[in-house]
Write a protein that holds these residues in place. Sequence first.
Motif, mmCIF file in Angstrom:
data_model
loop_
_atom_site.group_PDB
_atom_site.id
_atom_site.type_symbol
_atom_site.label_atom_id
_atom_site.label_comp_id
_atom_site.label_asym_id
_atom_site.label_seq_id
_atom_site.Cartn_x
_atom_site.Cartn_y
_atom_site.Cartn_z
ATOM 1 N N ARG A 239 0.815 -1.210 0.000
ATOM 2 C CA ARG A 239 0.000 0.000 0.000
ATOM 3 C C ARG A 239 0.847 1.258 0.000
ATOM 4 O O ARG A 239 0.622 2.175 -0.760
ATOM 5 C CB ARG A 239 -0.923 0.005 1.221
ATOM 6 N N ASP A 240 1.843 1.298 0.846
ATOM 7 C CA ASP A 240 2.643 2.518 0.966
ATOM 8 C C ASP A 240 3.930 2.153 1.672
ATOM 9 O O ASP A 240 3.925 1.797 2.845
ATOM 10 C CB ASP A 240 1.884 3.579 1.764
ATOM 11 N N THR A 241 5.040 2.267 0.951
ATOM 12 C CA THR A 241 6.317 1.888 1.548
ATOM 13 C C THR A 241 6.690 2.777 2.729
ATOM 14 O O THR A 241 7.469 2.377 3.588
ATOM 15 C CB THR A 241 7.429 1.975 0.493
ATOM 16 N N ASP A 242 6.153 4.002 2.779
ATOM 17 C CA ASP A 242 6.473 4.871 3.909
ATOM 18 C C ASP A 242 5.827 4.383 5.202
ATOM 19 O O ASP A 242 6.321 4.645 6.291
ATOM 20 C CB ASP A 242 6.001 6.303 3.626
ATOM 21 N N ASP A 243 4.670 3.683 5.084
ATOM 22 C CA ASP A 243 3.971 3.219 6.266
ATOM 23 C C ASP A 243 4.311 1.780 6.631
ATOM 24 O O ASP A 243 3.819 1.259 7.620
ATOM 25 C CB ASP A 243 2.451 3.300 6.048
ATOM 26 N N ALA A 244 5.126 1.120 5.783
ATOM 27 C CA ALA A 244 5.384 -0.301 5.988
ATOM 28 C C ALA A 244 6.409 -0.525 7.086
ATOM 29 O O ALA A 244 7.217 0.332 7.401
ATOM 30 C CB ALA A 244 5.881 -0.930 4.688
ATOM 31 N N ALA A 245 6.347 -1.711 7.652
ATOM 32 C CA ALA A 245 7.377 -2.107 8.603
ATOM 33 C C ALA A 245 8.685 -2.295 7.866
ATOM 34 O O ALA A 245 8.719 -2.459 6.653
ATOM 35 C CB ALA A 245 6.961 -3.416 9.283
ATOM 36 N N PRO A 246 9.815 -2.256 8.559
ATOM 37 C CA PRO A 246 11.101 -2.401 7.895
ATOM 38 C C PRO A 246 11.153 -3.681 7.079
ATOM 39 O O PRO A 246 10.815 -4.748 7.557
ATOM 40 C CB PRO A 246 12.104 -2.431 9.066
ATOM 41 N N ALA A 247 11.590 -3.554 5.803
ATOM 42 C CA ALA A 247 11.649 -4.717 4.921
ATOM 43 C C ALA A 247 13.006 -5.395 4.972
ATOM 44 O O ALA A 247 13.193 -6.414 4.336
ATOM 45 C CB ALA A 247 11.351 -4.284 3.477
ATOM 46 N N SER A 248 13.956 -4.830 5.666
ATOM 47 C CA SER A 248 15.292 -5.399 5.713
ATOM 48 C C SER A 248 15.709 -5.625 7.163
ATOM 49 O O SER A 248 16.445 -4.836 7.752
ATOM 50 C CB SER A 248 16.294 -4.463 5.021
ATOM 51 N N PRO A 249 15.224 -6.685 7.791
ATOM 52 C CA PRO A 249 15.542 -6.935 9.191
ATOM 53 C C PRO A 249 17.030 -7.151 9.387
ATOM 54 O O PRO A 249 17.688 -7.816 8.596
ATOM 55 C CB PRO A 249 14.746 -8.207 9.514
ATOM 56 N N GLY A 250 17.572 -6.570 10.430
ATOM 57 C CA GLY A 250 18.991 -6.706 10.709
ATOM 58 C C GLY A 250 19.324 -8.036 11.350
ATOM 59 O O GLY A 250 18.449 -8.846 11.669
ATOM 60 N N PRO A 251 20.613 -8.304 11.560
ATOM 61 C CA PRO A 251 21.021 -9.567 12.169
ATOM 62 C C PRO A 251 20.381 -9.818 13.518
ATOM 63 O O PRO A 251 20.146 -10.960 13.896
ATOM 64 C CB PRO A 251 22.541 -9.414 12.273
ATOM 65 N N GLU A 252 20.078 -8.748 14.263
ATOM 66 C CA GLU A 252 19.468 -8.956 15.576
ATOM 67 C C GLU A 252 18.094 -9.601 15.468
ATOM 68 O O GLU A 252 17.634 -10.266 16.402
ATOM 69 C CB GLU A 252 19.376 -7.617 16.326
ATOM 70 N N ARG A 253 17.413 -9.431 14.329
ATOM 71 C CA ARG A 253 16.116 -10.071 14.157
ATOM 72 C C ARG A 253 16.250 -11.580 14.017
ATOM 73 O O ARG A 253 15.263 -12.301 14.175
ATOM 74 C CB ARG A 253 15.414 -9.493 12.919
ATOM 75 N N LEU A 254 17.420 -12.069 13.630
ATOM 76 C CA LEU A 254 17.623 -13.514 13.544
ATOM 77 C C LEU A 254 17.431 -14.168 14.901
ATOM 78 O O LEU A 254 16.952 -15.303 14.996
ATOM 79 C CB LEU A 254 19.022 -13.828 13.001
ATOM 80 N N THR A 255 17.781 -13.470 15.960
ATOM 81 C CA THR A 255 17.592 -14.009 17.302
ATOM 82 C C THR A 255 16.114 -14.238 17.580
ATOM 83 O O THR A 255 15.721 -15.287 18.110
ATOM 84 C CB THR A 255 18.187 -13.051 18.340
ATOM 85 N N ASP A 256 15.267 -13.272 17.231
ATOM 86 C CA ASP A 256 13.822 -13.443 17.412
ATOM 87 C C ASP A 256 13.292 -14.586 16.542
ATOM 88 O O ASP A 256 12.441 -15.373 16.984
ATOM 89 C CB ASP A 256 13.099 -12.143 17.043
ATOM 90 N N LEU A 257 13.787 -14.674 15.316
ATOM 91 C CA LEU A 257 13.352 -15.738 14.417
ATOM 92 C C LEU A 257 13.672 -17.108 14.997
ATOM 93 O O LEU A 257 12.834 -18.018 15.008
ATOM 94 C CB LEU A 257 14.037 -15.563 13.054
ATOM 95 N N ILE A 258 14.867 -17.253 15.500
ATOM 96 C CA ILE A 258 15.283 -18.547 16.051
ATOM 97 C C ILE A 258 14.553 -18.839 17.355
ATOM 98 O O ILE A 258 14.224 -19.995 17.657
ATOM 99 C CB ILE A 258 16.811 -18.552 16.236
#
Length: 380
Positions: A239-258
């Motif tokens: 809909r709108d890239t300005d309102d979207a959540a970050p599309a490029s999660p950093g390495p720290e997001r890997l911890t949440d994923l795991i």
Amino acid sequence: MTETRRPASLLIDVGLAVAFALGLAVTAVMIANSWGPGHAVPDGLFGVIVCGLALLRRRDPVRAAVAGLGVAAVAVGVSFVADLPQEPGPITGLALAVLVGSAVRTRPARPATVVAGAGLLVIAASMLTSLDNQHGRTAVTVLDTLCWLAAVAVGLALRRADARARAAIEEVRRAERLELARELHDAVTHHVAGIVVQAQAAQLVGARQPAKLPQMLAGIELAGADALAAMRQVVGLLRDTDDAAPASPGPERLTDLIARFGRHGPPVRLRLPDGEPGWPPEVTATVHRIVQEALTNVSRHAAHAGSVTVTVDEDPDAVRVEVADDAPPAPAGAAHRAGYGLVGMRERVRALGGALRVGPRDGPGWSVRATLPLPGRTPR
């Protein structure tokens, strides 16, 4: 229903109308001075009809061209029988060129070829009927022939340009569809796979250990909330890239994923490079998607694995990712680890100029290995 004309098309038609009007007026004066006023009337009449059809060509280019060529053919016959100036005259020839060029540009190959051939026949008929006419025969014939050649050449050139533009638009749309498919798969499948696995486990454990059922249902609820959040992120991107959540999660997001994966899968060991990596967003996002898809495949096809190792290394020239499990070999007939997720991984890695290897390890288990070059650095 006719489509609304763009301002550029309207300006072109206005310019043609002015050129036709001036040309018809000048031609009428020239014929009146050399042949007499009465001889200018047929040429003007035929010219007005063909020029009018040229201005209306956008409604139906083929019918307009056929009608214009028909009028020109009648004009050739009348000029021959009545001993009038050669037809089609210069302005009529210009209008015919507009009609032929428009049909060649916009219509399918067969009708476009028929229209171009009919235009050439009209010129040939004009030449044959004017063999005994010494009043400007050569100049008019040459002018009509040049107009026909220009119409065919310009029509073909614009036809190729339109085809390239359509191909470019289709390629962009295809890339958008593929990107949307990857985002939907990557963002949702991982969470849905976790929900399915936890629901299956709840069915097995709930009958034997009812006390653990609330905890497992809470895990399913949390996985569902994560899936909804992922869907909202994809919708936001659309809909709108300005309102979207970050599309490029950093390495720290890997911890949440795991951590999410560990709630319903085998234990995972994560190894990350020291310090802040500072990778480009497209590399960071691809690393996250590869790990996510590899863990999803473990949930689907190797839930009996004892452990999983996720290793992310950074070299001076590239980032290397490996997700490996120690599941024993699958029995014959078991589902192979393939599907749209693997296709999406390969597309993402290929887009960055990297390499992907997916397959059994030397020992027990399966591994996914990807090498992603870092922009501006020459691979070794």
